[in-house]
Structures are given as C-alpha cells and as structure tokens.
Enzyme design. Structure first.
Site, short mmCIF file in Angstrom:
data_model
loop_
_atom_site.label_atom_id
_atom_site.label_comp_id
_atom_site.label_asym_id
_atom_site.label_seq_id
_atom_site.Cartn_x
_atom_site.Cartn_y
_atom_site.Cartn_z
N LYS A 213 -7.75 6.53 -12.43
CA LYS A 213 -8.36 7.50 -13.33
C LYS A 213 -7.68 7.44 -14.70
O LYS A 213 -8.36 7.39 -15.72
CB LYS A 213 -8.23 8.92 -12.73
CG LYS A 213 -8.83 10.01 -13.55
CD LYS A 213 -8.75 11.35 -12.81
CE LYS A 213 -9.25 12.48 -13.69
NZ LYS A 213 -9.13 13.79 -13.02
N GLU A 219 2.44 1.86 -10.77
CA GLU A 219 2.24 0.98 -9.60
C GLU A 219 0.95 0.17 -9.75
O GLU A 219 0.91 -1.03 -9.51
CB GLU A 219 2.19 1.81 -8.32
CG GLU A 219 3.45 2.57 -7.97
CD GLU A 219 3.47 3.99 -8.54
OE1 GLU A 219 2.73 4.26 -9.52
OE2 GLU A 219 4.24 4.81 -8.02
N GLY A 274 -8.10 13.27 -8.71
CA GLY A 274 -7.88 11.99 -8.03
C GLY A 274 -8.02 12.12 -6.53
O GLY A 274 -8.74 11.34 -5.89
N ARG A 275 -7.44 13.18 -5.94
CA ARG A 275 -7.47 13.32 -4.47
C ARG A 275 -8.83 13.78 -3.98
O ARG A 275 -9.04 13.94 -2.78
CB ARG A 275 -6.36 14.25 -4.01
CG ARG A 275 -6.31 15.58 -4.72
CD ARG A 275 -5.01 16.31 -4.41
NE ARG A 275 -4.87 17.54 -5.18
CZ ARG A 275 -4.35 17.60 -6.42
NH1 ARG A 275 -3.94 16.47 -7.00
NH2 ARG A 275 -4.24 18.74 -7.07
N GLU A 360 -0.63 17.95 -2.27
CA GLU A 360 -0.64 17.80 -3.74
C GLU A 360 -1.44 18.95 -4.36
O GLU A 360 -1.30 19.26 -5.54
CB GLU A 360 -1.23 16.46 -4.16
CG GLU A 360 -0.85 16.07 -5.58
CD GLU A 360 -1.11 14.61 -5.93
OE1 GLU A 360 -2.29 14.25 -6.17
OE2 GLU A 360 -0.15 13.82 -5.95
N HIS A 391 3.27 10.13 22.81
CA HIS A 391 4.44 9.32 23.18
C HIS A 391 5.40 9.22 22.00
O HIS A 391 6.22 8.31 21.95
CB HIS A 391 3.97 7.94 23.64
CG HIS A 391 2.99 8.02 24.75
ND1 HIS A 391 3.35 8.09 26.08
CD2 HIS A 391 1.63 8.12 24.73
CE1 HIS A 391 2.26 8.20 26.84
NE2 HIS A 391 1.20 8.22 26.03
N LYS A 519 8.59 10.40 -12.39
CA LYS A 519 8.14 9.29 -13.25
C LYS A 519 9.02 9.20 -14.49
O LYS A 519 9.44 8.13 -14.91
CB LYS A 519 6.68 9.52 -13.68
CG LYS A 519 5.67 9.45 -12.55
CD LYS A 519 4.25 9.72 -13.08
CE LYS A 519 3.22 9.77 -11.97
NZ LYS A 519 1.87 10.13 -12.46
O1 F6P Z 1 0.22 11.45 -7.52
C1 F6P Z 1 -0.16 11.72 -8.82
C2 F6P Z 1 -1.51 11.12 -9.09
O2 F6P Z 1 -1.92 11.49 -10.37
C3 F6P Z 1 -2.57 11.51 -8.06
O3 F6P Z 1 -3.07 12.80 -8.26
C4 F6P Z 1 -3.56 10.41 -8.27
O4 F6P Z 1 -4.50 10.33 -7.22
C5 F6P Z 1 -2.63 9.20 -8.34
O5 F6P Z 1 -1.46 9.69 -9.01
C6 F6P Z 1 -3.21 7.99 -9.03
O6 F6P Z 1 -3.59 8.35 -10.34
P1 F6P Z 1 -4.59 7.35 -11.14
O7 F6P Z 1 -5.90 7.33 -10.39
O8 F6P Z 1 -4.69 7.94 -12.50
O9 F6P Z 1 -3.96 5.98 -11.14
#
Ligand code: F6P
Length: 557
Positions: A213, A219, A274-275, A360, A391, A519
């Site tokens: 987003k 990452e 995002g979630r 979150e 288990h 971060k």
């Molecule tokens: O964990 C923080 C966060 O902003 C989440 O809410 C989101 O889903 C994820 O990092 C990835 O964010 P992006 O889609 O902007 O890469």
C-alpha cells in the site's frame, strides 16, 4: 478531534459494565455442565446461522441474562450507529482521518459509497474488472513471458496485510486452483525466504506482483529489488520488466519509479487498511490461481456477512455476539489470550491472519480520545490447525493455569473424502470442546485408576495429576465445506468481531502507530551492524553487545 464534545464514558465507567461485574459473580461459580442439565435445548438456544456459517456458542459461561447484559453494553457503546458509520464511509479512523471501507470492496448492492462526496464504487468496479482481464490474459496464456512461454509461477512480494490475507485465502482455496499457475508468497527480509522462494523458478515463466500500500515497506522493497536483479541476471532485460512485474499500491509514483509500467499498477486506497485489504487488488495472486469466478464468490460470501452484520438485531448478530463473548472473557474472566483452532488443513493459515487482524487493530492502550485505558483491550491471538494442536498446546488448554477461550472452526465435509479420516477429524474437534467443558473430577480419576487395578498408593499419586478442571469455554463455527463463499464469510466475520470489540473498548481499530518505533530504531542499528560510524555509545549495553557479536561473526567470515 472535536474538543467540544466531552469524551463519552469509557467502557469501565458505564453502568452496563457494573451490571456485568455483578452478573459475573454468579456466572463464575456456575458450571457450564449444569447449564446444559437445566436446559436440554441449550444447543439450539445458543446456535446462530448467517452467511452460510453456524455459530454454536452454547459451550460458554453464559445464560440468557448474560447475553442480554452484554447486548446492553453493546447498545450503550453505540454499536449500531458505529456499524452504519463504517459502511457509510464516515472517517472512523480518527487518528488518520480516514474511513474504513473494506466493505465497499465487496459491495454488491447498487448503493453508492461516498468518500469526500465522491462515489467510490465505479473505481472499485473498474479495478475488479482490470484484475479480471489481467488474470484472464495470463490464465488463457495470451499474456506470456519474454521468451513467449506461458507463466507457470506468480511470486507475490508483500508483508503484513499485503501477505497474510492473500496467503490464507490461497491456501484455503487450494482445491480451486487451476493447477497451471503456482503461487508463492515472499514476505520476510531474510535471504533464506528469498532464496527458497526463487529456488527452481524460471525467470521466463515467473510473474512478480509487488504488493505494498505504501510502497515504502523495507522488507517488500528489498525483496522487490532482489527479484528484479534476479530477473535481469537470469535472462530478463529492462524492456521486458513490464511483462513480468506488476504492483498493487496506493503510491503509483513510487511504483513507476521502480520501473513498473503504469498499466500494470493496480490501485489501493487510503480508506482500506492493509489488514483489511484481501478484497482489493491485493487479492490478485489469489484470483490468478483460483480464477475470477471463485474470487467473486469469496467477495459474495463476505458481502452476505456484511448484510447480516448491518441488519441483524444485536442478540441475533454473529460478529456482535463473538465480539461480546470475547469482551466477557477478557474483561470479566481476565483471559489474556484467545485461541483460533481450525480443524481443516486448508484453513491452517487462519490463526496467522487473525493475529494481525485482531492484534494490530485492538492491541492498543490509549482510547481514541487520547485517554490511557485502565482495562484490558485486545487479547493475544494464537492457535493452529487441529488435530495437530492436541499434540502440542492443548495440554495447557485443558490443565494449564492460563485461561484461553477457543474458537473451533470446522467444515462438516472435506474436499478429500479419504476413508473415515474426516469423521475422525470431526470427532477430535467435537471431543476437544466437550473435554474443555466437562473436565474430569478427582473422583472420576480415582475410579478410572481403580478400574485399571492401580494400588491405593499409586492412585493417591496419580489421581491429582489427572484432574481436568473443565468449565473452559469455546465456540464452534461450523459450515458445510471450505468454499470461496464460506472463506469470505469467515474472514468478514472476524473483521466485524474485531470492529465490535474495538468500539466497546473505545480504541481505534484502524491505525497502527505502535509499529513505527521499531522501524525508526532499525535504521541506526543497521548502520552500527554495518560498522558505520561507531554510534554504538547511543545504545544500551544489550544492543551494543549484540551488535558486537554480529560484527565479530562477520569479521570471521
Ligand atoms: O505492520 C505495519 C503495516 O503497515 C501493516 O499494517 C501492513 O499490512 C504492512 O505493514 C505492509 O504495509 P504495506 O502494504 O504498505 O507494504
């Protein structure tokens, strides 16, 4: 924030909270088994159906009065108005001044949804159509790789909500994959994740989707650059990037700067968290593997749950009841966690997705008026697939000092009817929730041991160890089969459960400021690890020691 309005009473200041505290005193000493003895029709009284799902909530520490008192709490928390506001696009995410309109992504009514006065439905529908055409061209092998071979693999690069939702849905709907395209999810900033993902892939037949987003997540950008390098170093060339790379993002400029052709960029909107974004173009990898029709059915399942949530009275409202039961245990029984236990191999990813969705959203300690809350909010969400969990961690669920309410999730039919496997899986699921409730008394343990011929001494040692407290609550959510519609309804159910709880606890379920500090600190630590200016003096001795250990190892290499 509108300062002129005095903040409403917080959760624990309400008279409904006090009434529940009183009620708890009686319910806490009432064994669930006695509630079943009193009312043989308890199962039907406390089972609810909606959107193809059934919720058996009879194995809970409740009676009719509990539900009434909990619904009064929901009423006084303004749940009905809050539901209306969310669907209508009110900026309920106050700290970011944004609506939360994941429901618009699966809005099959002809009703417009306005954001700042503009109906957003046309662009949602247009994007869904673009997704359909994109996937169709690839699935019929019209859109091919640079050597004119059809795509065989899609790598979805993303993390958090840009990973967990699509991955869960992909796994859940594996029986619906057209086996021509394999889907891989690359999320972690770990060379091993990257290496294992690319292992055995052919750049000629691999499509990459960069899912972000913000298009600013460390990452995801690191992995996206590494995949682009891999592509270019293994036969690909710059002009062919457009054929092999697409992006889903709200930050089109950054995606184009990365080298993604504008026609391959699918939008995300600020008013979808995002979630909560599986229903958007973030679901592209899923649509590529299961096809448009099945993706649409997933949307329809979620829409049916939306309509139920929007229209059902509180006492007949599945997400409301699940949310209220969670509040009952967190705030009155002091439950610190909640277990999600899918008894379905295909739903094994559900706990991880709900972890982000719930933790979150409601892992907060300040309410939306800036007040520190002095009651528990979001619980720790954990769990795993059954019967494996039996288990691993069910020992704690049965005999531990911790108290963890459980959601058992069970399709009554399997996609793979192998002998009596499914009947055995179902029997495990049902007997676990029964054992959690029923327990085993000292006398029962004694009698068992005596029947086994144990001596009095052996019995005196063993019997106390075999007592199982019981009276541990669980919900069982059951449905015919794990299909696109039931998966859509199930995920929407949990989205709305989280919303109900956030509203009752007064927290903002749609921001996530807590992830920023890590971060920020990461940049300085990374500099120190690289041996830049030794800025180590700034760090505590633990961080300093760990940095030195890493650098010492590096110097050995
Ligand atoms: O964990 C923080 C966060 O902003 C989440 O809410 C989101 O889903 C994820 O990092 C990835 O964010 P992006 O889609 O902007 O890469």
């Amino acid at each position: 924030m509108d300062k002129s309005v005095y903040p409403p009473l917080s959760f624990d200041q309400k008279s409904e909270f006090d009434a529940l505290k009183m009620h708890f005193l009686s319910m806490n000493s009432t064994p669930m088994m006695s509630l079943f003895d009193e009312d043989p029709a308890r199962f039907s009284q406390f089972t609810l159906s909606a959107a193809g799902l059934n919720l058996d909530y009879s194995k809970n520490r409740i009676n009719g009065e509990t539900i009434s008192l909990l619904c009064e709490l929901a009423e006084s928390s303004g749940i009905q108005a809050a539901i209306g506001d969310m669907f209508a696009g009110v900026a309920i995410n106050k700290s970011e001044n944004r609506p939360a309109l994941h429901t618009a992504l699966r809005n099959f009514s002809d009703e417009p949804v306005l954001v700042s006065g503009k109906d957003v439905m046309p662009e949602i529908k247009q994007t869904l159509n673009r997704m359909r055409n994109f996937c169709w061209a690839i699935r019929i092998q019209q859109w091919r790789g640079f050597s004119n071979k059809p795509f065989t693999d899609v790598v979805s690069i993303g993390i958090g909500g840009s990973f967990l939702g699509p991955k869960l849905a992909s796994e859940a709907l594996k029986p619906y994959w057209s086996r021509k395209i394999n889907c891989h999810y690359l999320s972690n900033i770990d060379g091993s994740d990257l290496t294992e993902t690319l292992q055995g892939l052919n750049p000629e037949t691999t499509l990459f989707i960069i899912q972000s987003k913000s298009f600013n997540t460390q990452e995801t950008l690191k992995n996206a650059n590494a995949c682009r390098d891999w592509f270019l170093e293994n036969g690909g060339c710059e002009v062919e990037l457009a054929r092999h790379f697409s992006a889903v993002t709200a930050n089109v400029d950054k995606a184009m700067a990365f080298g993604i052709a504008e026609k391959n960029i699918f939008p995300m909107w600020d008013w979808v968290g995002g979630r909560y974004s599986l229903w958007s173009a973030i679901g592209l990898p899923l649509m590529l593997t299961v096809g448009y029709e099945n993706f649409r059915q997933m949307l329809e399942g979620a829409y049916e749950m939306d309509m139920h949530f929007k229209n059902a009275p509180l006492e007949q409202n599945m997400p409301v009841l699940m949310g209220l039961l969670g509040v009952w245990y967190v705030n009155f029984f002091d439950a610190q966690s909640h277990a999600i236990l899918p008894y379905d191999h295909y739903l094994r990813g559900l706990p991880s997705h709900i972890q982000q969705l719930d933790m979150e959203s409601n892992g907060k300690s300040v309410d939306m008026y800036g007040r520190k809350i002095n009651y528990q909010a979001g619980p720790i969400i954990w769990g795993g697939v059954g019967s494996n969990g039996q288990h691993a961690y069910h020992q704690l669920l049965h005999q531990g000092t911790q108290f963890a309410p459980c959601d058992f999730i069970l399709p009554l039919m399997s996609h793979n009817a192998v002998g009596d496997f499914h009947a055995l899986l179902v029997s495990n699921c049902l007997s676990q929730s029964q054992a959690l409730m029923q327990g085993k008394t000292y006398e029962q343990a004694e009698a068992e041991l005596r029947a086994e011929g144990k001596s009095a001494d052996e019995i005196s040692v063993l019997a106390p160890q075999k007592v199982i407290p019981g009276n541990r609550p669980s919900n069982t959510i059951y449905f015919d089969k794990t299909t696109p519609k039931t998966v859509g309804a199930l995920i929407a159910l949990y989205e709305h459960k989280v919303f109900v709880q956030g509203k009752i606890w007064g927290v903002n379920s749609f921001d996530q400021w807590g992830v920023e500090l890590g971060k920020q600190l990461g940049h300085k630590v990374h500099d120190a690890l690289k041996g830049c200016e030794s800025n180590e003096a700034e760090f505590d001795s633990s961080t300093q020691g760990l940095i030195q250990a890493f650098r010492a190892m590096k110097d050995k290499l």
